[in-house]
Design a protein around this motif. Sequence first.
Motif, PDB file in Angstrom:
ATOM      1  N   TRP A  32       0.841  -1.196   0.000  1.00  0.00           N
ATOM      2  CA  TRP A  32       0.000   0.000   0.000  1.00  0.00           C
ATOM      3  C   TRP A  32       0.875   1.244   0.000  1.00  0.00           C
ATOM      4  CZ3 TRP A  32      -1.651  -2.209   5.224  1.00  0.00           C
ATOM      5  CH2 TRP A  32      -2.481  -3.314   5.066  1.00  0.00           C
ATOM      6  N   ASP A  88      -2.769   4.751   2.218  1.00  0.00           N
ATOM      7  CA  ASP A  88      -3.849   5.376   1.448  1.00  0.00           C
ATOM      8  C   ASP A  88      -5.183   4.639   1.550  1.00  0.00           C
ATOM      9  OD1 ASP A  88      -3.341   3.193  -0.231  1.00  0.00           O
ATOM     10  OD2 ASP A  88      -3.401   4.398  -2.064  1.00  0.00           O
ATOM     11  N   ASN A  89      -5.179   3.412   2.073  1.00  0.00           N
ATOM     12  CA  ASN A  89      -6.431   2.671   2.247  1.00  0.00           C
ATOM     13  C   ASN A  89      -7.023   2.859   3.642  1.00  0.00           C
ATOM     14  OD1 ASN A  89      -4.689   1.218   3.824  1.00  0.00           O
ATOM     15  ND2 ASN A  89      -5.032  -0.739   2.796  1.00  0.00           N
ATOM     16  N   GLY A  90      -6.433   3.759   4.446  1.00  0.00           N
ATOM     17  CA  GLY A  90      -6.934   4.034   5.778  1.00  0.00           C
ATOM     18  C   GLY A  90      -6.295   3.195   6.879  1.00  0.00           C
ATOM     19  N   GLN A  91      -5.530   2.183   6.512  1.00  0.00           N
ATOM     20  CA  GLN A  91      -4.845   1.353   7.503  1.00  0.00           C
ATOM     21  C   GLN A  91      -3.775   2.160   8.231  1.00  0.00           C
ATOM     22  OE1 GLN A  91      -5.165  -1.870   8.472  1.00  0.00           O
ATOM     23  NE2 GLN A  91      -6.809  -2.394   7.055  1.00  0.00           N
ATOM     24  N   ARG A 105       2.711  -6.093   6.446  1.00  0.00           N
ATOM     25  CA  ARG A 105       1.345  -6.214   6.961  1.00  0.00           C
ATOM     26  C   ARG A 105       1.297  -7.078   8.188  1.00  0.00           C
ATOM     27  NH1 ARG A 105      -2.478  -6.907   1.706  1.00  0.00           N
ATOM     28  NH2 ARG A 105      -1.150  -5.777   0.335  1.00  0.00           N
TER      29      ARG A 105
END
Length: 116
Positions: free
Chosen positions: A45, A94-97, A116
């Motif tokens: 990500w 960018d995916n909020g993680q 991850r």
Amino acid sequence: MPSPARTLRLALIAVGASALLMGVSPVQSNDAFNRNVRVHNQTGWPMTHLQVSSGGNWGGDLLGTGTLSPGASMVVRMDDGSGACRYALRAQFDNGQTLQRDGVNACQVADYYFTR
């Protein structure tokens, strides 16, 4: 069209200028330890924010207005002048993680890999 090397240099200059504008102190601990750590984004990500803390307050966003693409890396100066070796890293993507890693020993490691 500018070369990739020129684009990278300009981006690094912008990140440095952003750090100065955000009040990141150029303070250095008074010992012989190198607290520069290359942070690698191995998550898949794009990383949009990166902060460091030696306990207490989080510093400003070390990426400034930039991002750290998957597979890319950058050198982060973790020395906040406190003399600490153990730091926490917090990255947002960018995916909020958000991933937080505690206890990174900046006095002993040269590379840290966000996975991850």
